[in-house]
Structures are given as C-alpha cells and as structure tokens.
Write a protein that holds these residues in place. Structure first.
Motif, PDB file in Angstrom:
ATOM      1  N   VAL A 397      19.675  -4.539 156.165  1.00  0.00           N
ATOM      2  CA  VAL A 397      19.312  -4.545 154.757  1.00  0.00           C
ATOM      3  C   VAL A 397      17.994  -5.309 154.611  1.00  0.00           C
ATOM      4  N   GLY A 398      17.043  -4.743 153.896  1.00  0.00           N
ATOM      5  CA  GLY A 398      15.771  -5.431 153.678  1.00  0.00           C
ATOM      6  C   GLY A 398      14.704  -4.463 153.189  1.00  0.00           C
ATOM      7  N   PRO A 399      13.442  -4.895 153.175  1.00  0.00           N
ATOM      8  CA  PRO A 399      12.987  -6.280 153.326  1.00  0.00           C
ATOM      9  C   PRO A 399      13.458  -7.137 152.148  1.00  0.00           C
ATOM     10  N   LEU A 400      13.731  -8.432 152.407  1.00  0.00           N
ATOM     11  CA  LEU A 400      14.257  -9.333 151.406  1.00  0.00           C
ATOM     12  C   LEU A 400      13.228 -10.413 151.082  1.00  0.00           C
ATOM     13  N   PRO A 401      13.062 -10.753 149.814  1.00  0.00           N
ATOM     14  CA  PRO A 401      12.130 -11.826 149.452  1.00  0.00           C
ATOM     15  C   PRO A 401      12.724 -13.183 149.780  1.00  0.00           C
ATOM     16  N   ASP A 402      11.885 -14.170 149.939  1.00  0.00           N
ATOM     17  CA  ASP A 402      12.338 -15.529 150.200  1.00  0.00           C
ATOM     18  C   ASP A 402      12.748 -16.199 148.896  1.00  0.00           C
ATOM     19  N   GLY A 403      13.718 -17.128 149.017  1.00  0.00           N
ATOM     20  CA  GLY A 403      14.118 -17.922 147.869  1.00  0.00           C
ATOM     21  C   GLY A 403      15.021 -17.214 146.892  1.00  0.00           C
ATOM     22  N   VAL A 404      15.543 -16.045 147.239  1.00  0.00           N
ATOM     23  CA  VAL A 404      16.444 -15.292 146.365  1.00  0.00           C
ATOM     24  C   VAL A 404      17.779 -15.158 147.067  1.00  0.00           C
ATOM     25  N   PRO A 405      18.923 -15.417 146.382  1.00  0.00           N
ATOM     26  CA  PRO A 405      20.233 -15.254 147.028  1.00  0.00           C
ATOM     27  C   PRO A 405      20.371 -13.878 147.669  1.00  0.00           C
ATOM     28  N   ALA A 406      21.039 -13.869 148.819  1.00  0.00           N
ATOM     29  CA  ALA A 406      21.106 -12.631 149.604  1.00  0.00           C
ATOM     30  C   ALA A 406      21.710 -11.484 148.814  1.00  0.00           C
ATOM     31  N   PRO A 451      11.301   0.824 158.660  1.00  0.00           N
ATOM     32  CA  PRO A 451      10.174   1.552 158.061  1.00  0.00           C
ATOM     33  C   PRO A 451       9.172   0.658 157.351  1.00  0.00           C
ATOM     34  N   LEU A 452       9.604  -0.563 156.932  1.00  0.00           N
ATOM     35  CA  LEU A 452       8.721  -1.446 156.179  1.00  0.00           C
ATOM     36  C   LEU A 452       8.697  -2.821 156.827  1.00  0.00           C
ATOM     37  N   PRO A 453       7.583  -3.525 156.755  1.00  0.00           N
ATOM     38  CA  PRO A 453       7.555  -4.882 157.289  1.00  0.00           C
ATOM     39  C   PRO A 453       8.293  -5.843 156.356  1.00  0.00           C
ATOM     40  N   GLY A 454       8.703  -6.991 156.914  1.00  0.00           N
ATOM     41  CA  GLY A 454       9.380  -7.998 156.114  1.00  0.00           C
ATOM     42  C   GLY A 454      10.594  -8.558 156.825  1.00  0.00           C
ATOM     43  N   ARG A 455      11.413  -9.283 156.071  1.00  0.00           N
ATOM     44  CA  ARG A 455      12.597  -9.941 156.627  1.00  0.00           C
ATOM     45  C   ARG A 455      13.840  -9.103 156.322  1.00  0.00           C
ATOM     46  N   TYR A 456      14.621  -8.860 157.376  1.00  0.00           N
ATOM     47  CA  TYR A 456      15.835  -8.064 157.245  1.00  0.00           C
ATOM     48  C   TYR A 456      17.037  -8.904 157.668  1.00  0.00           C
ATOM     49  N   LEU A 457      18.154  -8.685 156.993  1.00  0.00           N
ATOM     50  CA  LEU A 457      19.439  -9.179 157.469  1.00  0.00           C
ATOM     51  C   LEU A 457      20.121  -8.050 158.223  1.00  0.00           C
ATOM     52  N   VAL A 458      20.608  -8.354 159.418  1.00  0.00           N
ATOM     53  CA  VAL A 458      21.308  -7.350 160.216  1.00  0.00           C
ATOM     54  C   VAL A 458      22.641  -7.926 160.663  1.00  0.00           C
ATOM     55  N   TRP A 459      23.606  -7.039 160.856  1.00  0.00           N
ATOM     56  CA  TRP A 459      24.926  -7.409 161.355  1.00  0.00           C
ATOM     57  C   TRP A 459      25.323  -6.399 162.425  1.00  0.00           C
ATOM     58  N   ALA A 460      25.692  -6.879 163.601  1.00  0.00           N
ATOM     59  CA  ALA A 460      26.196  -6.015 164.676  1.00  0.00           C
ATOM     60  C   ALA A 460      27.702  -6.194 164.759  1.00  0.00           C
ATOM     61  N   GLN A 461      28.429  -5.083 164.909  1.00  0.00           N
ATOM     62  CA  GLN A 461      29.887  -5.124 164.916  1.00  0.00           C
ATOM     63  C   GLN A 461      30.439  -4.358 166.107  1.00  0.00           C
ATOM     64  N   ALA A 473      22.367 -11.672 162.054  1.00  0.00           N
ATOM     65  CA  ALA A 473      21.060 -12.097 162.552  1.00  0.00           C
ATOM     66  C   ALA A 473      20.014 -11.787 161.497  1.00  0.00           C
ATOM     67  N   THR A 474      18.867 -12.441 161.638  1.00  0.00           N
ATOM     68  CA  THR A 474      17.717 -12.170 160.777  1.00  0.00           C
ATOM     69  C   THR A 474      16.587 -11.630 161.646  1.00  0.00           C
ATOM     70  N   VAL A 475      15.959 -10.560 161.208  1.00  0.00           N
ATOM     71  CA  VAL A 475      14.889  -9.919 161.967  1.00  0.00           C
ATOM     72  C   VAL A 475      13.628  -9.900 161.108  1.00  0.00           C
ATOM     73  N   ASP A 476      12.564 -10.453 161.642  1.00  0.00           N
ATOM     74  CA  ASP A 476      11.265 -10.399 160.972  1.00  0.00           C
ATOM     75  C   ASP A 476      10.453  -9.252 161.566  1.00  0.00           C
TER      76      ASP A 476
END
Length: 483
Positions: A397-406, A451-461, A473-476
């Motif tokens: 899920v992303g890209p996510l802005p900084d300082g905003v609840p997930a 597809p877009l640059p930025g910060r993503y939250l990822v989960w592997a299951q 994990a967090t992926v930049d």
C-alpha cells in the motif's frame, strides 16, 4: 465355394472391424485432454466464521456423496459446526451433517449427499452465524464431437454386423457394398469426432461466465443466440462498509455489495484465490487484517475484527465477478468507540500482523517502474504450507505521506496491490497442493513493480503448522529515470 468378391468383402469388413476396435481403444485410453482438470474438481473457500479462521473444501462436487472438509488453524476453538447442502433453483433434498472440530489444528470432515447437478449452497454454522457458500454440482458435458464419436462408432459396430451378414447370405457380391460403404462413412465420422474431442477447445462452462442453473449446467453451449455483452460484461461493484466497536467485544463489520448499474445485491461472485472475498484492512498504527468474510445472504458479508484503536481504517476488498473479472473495491471505516484494551482479536493472531521471531523482508534496490524482488525469510525448515492456494502473499500500500496515521494515509493511497508467490504447477489434470502439504520455503520471493516513487507499507504472509505468519516492512522506492 463362395465368389472371390465375397471373400474380399469379408476381409475388408474384418480389417474395418479391427480398425474400429483400435480407434475405440485409443479414444478411451487415458490421455491428456485439452481442458486439463476433470469436471467436478475440488472447491476451496477460506471463511472467517466468527472467532474461527477456516478453510472449507468441497471435494469433487458431483451427484452422489459429497465430502466436505474443514481445515482449522492455530487459535481455532474446538466445537461442532452444522453443515448442510441446499439446492438453489430446483427441487431436491437438503442433506445435513456435523463437523466435530478438535483441539488441534488440522482437517475435519463430514459427508453429505447431493442428488442432482446444478447450483447448490453449502451452509456452515457455528450456532451464532451461518456462512452460505455457493458451489456447483457438475454434470457430464457431452460436446458435439464427442456425440459424433459415440454415434459414429456405435453405427460402425452395427453396420459391421450387417455387412458380415450380407456377405454370408447374399449370392451376389454387390449388395454387400452398401453396408460396407455406410460402415466406412460411420468409421470416418467416429474417428473425426474422436480426434476433435481430444484437441478441440472446450466450451465455456456455466458458472464461470454464465449464471448457472440446473438446466444449463450440462449444456455445452448455453450462450448460443445471446450477445456477448450480455454474457461476459457486467458493471463494477459498489462496496459499503459498516461497523461499530463495543467495549470488550470484537467489531462486527458488515459489507454490502451492490451492482453500480441497477443497485441490486451482487450475488455472482466467483471463488478467486480460494475465497469469495479477500478483505484487507489497515489500522491507524499500520496493523493489517487479511480476512475472508462469510456470505450471509445475497450481496451481504460479515466478519469479526478486533479493532482496538480509535481512528480511520483503510478497507480494500478483492473480488471476482462472473463476467466482470477481478475487481479491487476501496472504502474506509472510522472507529470512534475504543474497545477494552484486553479484548483479543478473535481470529488467527499471526494473521493479524505479528511477525514470527527472526522473520524479515529484504528488498533489492526499489526503483519505480522497474521490477523489484522482495524476499520474506520465515526461518526454519522448508515446511511452509499453501495458504489460499499460494505459498506466499504480498500486500503493498502506498505511496504514503509522512506524519499521517497509516489507516488515514492508506485509505487514500493511490496503489493497493496483492501479489503472490505461487507453488510449482501440478501435472496436467492434477489438483494443486492443499494445506496438508508442508514442503515449501522457508524463503519466499515476490516480484513486484512499484509504479510510483515513495514510501510503501508491505506485508508478506505464509503459513506454517496451520498458523498464518505476517511479516510487515517499509519499502522506500526511488524515482526511476523518465522514459
């Protein structure tokens, strides 16, 4: 002494008879069919039934005995489930039974009966909630070329007897030519049908693109005479999410699916990746729930979640609609009443976001627009089990802005993705490995293009020992070179 012509005709009849037997043998011998797996294959559906995370398996749904298996996971309470097979659009008998769940995770079974082909519902009840799982009882579909093969060889067998009888009884040779000519024509039709039955493409079955009924389930061409847009194109689905937390109790989340064109309940979902509906929820602190709500009525689904934080929750539902393809529906849910801090998540704990000790996700250099390899190391031995038909699942899920609840950021994130690490393909016609097979991993690799640059939250299951493990994990992702 019989005329030479009759003798020759007898020899011709004998040769043709041997040819018929050889062709029949080659047609009925085991061989790879164009459509791969046989009709009436296993149906696997994940169900989050109250406090239990279950996998319900319907084994080869054909008229007669129906074996139903329920796979339980770590944290599932023992107890009794009532199961029933209910006919949908045609009179028939409802078959009921029980599945006794033990203290240990594993497979528990019951046997029901279905008395005709067509659409059915399997109900699974824990006494408080009832899940209604649609399934199809297959019918033997006979295509035109199979009919030609059957008819041609049957006619050839009958004409062979007629030709032999004519050759023995007729004082002239020419009358025998008539049944011999018909025999050759019948063998030609049968042989052509036999060849086509093994190589011609199979018709679209009712249930994948067409709404199944007891009348069309065995018809190889139920769509004839109808325009393709009627059969194979359906509007997108609207998703409405409702839920209210109560202190000390799990949150009962209700999901309603409606047709965007008519507003009617959507009740034509297909099982996609072993579930009717994949629900993914991201909480305010970045916790993930990956659940599979139960169908309680047409277009209505329910699931219990331990939403213990106040704030915004991002919601995504992945479905596959008959004739409409796979769709990812987005919504959001605000929880204002805080639950008791001691309230437990009613479903499998590892699946709710905890990571096993030592597990981690490593990522190659992530560049937008270029394939990235993410490897989840679950440690231990190569004993991971397939979950939802896959060795591993990756949610990004992303890209996510900084300082905003997930949860707030994920609700408006432009990218939601659900990728897989697949098990090796089974042999043609064989069933893929189920949860009883523990032979994969311990590292699970995923390939995904951000597809877009930025910060993503990822989960592997992945699953081990009937427990679903989740590694966050967090992926930049850095910007790629403009094309």
């Amino acid at each position: 002494m019989q005329p030479p012509l009759i003798v020759r005709l007898r020899g011709v009849c004998l040769v043709i008879g041997v040819l018929c037997v050889a062709l029949l043998g080659s047609w009925f011998a085991p061989q790879a069919r164009a459509d791969g797996a046989a009709a009436g294959g296993d149906l696997t559906v994940a169900q989050s039934l109250g406090a239990r995370e279950l996998t319900v398996v319907v084994r080869r749904a054909e008229a007669g005995p129906l074996r139903v298996e329920v796979v339980t996971h770590v944290g599932t309470a023992a107890g009794t489930l009532a199961v029933s097979a209910v006919p949908v659009d045609r009179g028939g008998e409802t078959s009921t039974g029980t599945v006794e769940l033990g203290d240990r995770p594993g497979i528990y079974a019951a046997t029901l009966r279905v008395d005709h082909s067509g659409p059915w519902e399997l109900t699974v009840s824990d006494g408080e909630r009832t899940a209604r799982i649609p399934f199809l009882v297959a019918a033997r579909v006979v295509t035109p070329w199979e009919r030609a093969a059957y008819g041609g060889f049957f006619a050839a067998g009958a004409l062979l007897l007629v030709a032999l009888g004519t050759a023995l009884l007729s004082k002239r040779g020419w009358p025998t030519l008539i049944p011999v000519a018909a025999l050759i024509a019948a063998v030609t039709v049968g042989a052509t049908g036999a060849v086509l039955s093994g190589h011609a493409p199979q018709p679209r079955p009712a249930g994948s693109l067409l709404d199944p009924t007891s009348g069309n389930i065995g018809d190889p061409y139920p769509e004839r005479g109808l325009p393709l847009t009627t059969n194979y194109s359906r509007p997108p689905v609207n998703l409405t999410v409702r839920g209210q937390a109560e202190a000390g109790r799990p949150t009962e989340v209700a999901l309603s699916l409606t047709d965007s064109a008519t507003g009617r309940p959507v009740d034509d979902l297909l099982v996609n990746d072993d579930a009717l509906l994949h629900l993914m929820v991201v909480g305010p602190s970045g916790r993930l729930w990956h659940r599979h709500p139960v169908r309680v009525s047409p277009g209505e689904y329910r699931v219990s979640l331990g939403l213990g934080e106040s704030g915004d929750y991002a919601v995504a539902a992945e479905i596959a609609r008959r004739g409409g393809g796979v769709q990812l529906l987005r919504s959001a849910l605000r929880i204002t009443a805080r639950t008791d801090s001691g309230a437990a998540d009613p479903t499998t704990r590892d699946a709710a976001g905890s990571a096993p000790g030592g597990a981690a996700v490593t990522v190659t250099e992530a560049v937008s627009g270029e394939p990235t390899t993410l490897t989840a190391a679950f440690g231990g031995a190569a004993d991971l089990q397939p979950w939802l038909g896959m060795v591993g699942h990756l949610i990004a899920v992303g890209p996510l802005p900084d300082g905003v609840p997930a949860g707030t950021a994920a609700a408006t994130a432009p990218i939601w993705a659900h990728a897989h690490a697949m098990a090796p393909l089974p042999a043609l016609g064989a069933q893929p490995p189920d949860e009883s097979v523990a032979a994969f991993g311990p590292n699970v690799a995923f390939t995904f293009t951000f597809p877009l640059p930025g910060r993503y939250l990822v989960w592997a299951q992945a699953e081990r020992g009937y427990s679903v493990m989740t590694v966050p994990a967090t992926v930049d992702v850095r910007a790629g070179v403009p094309q």
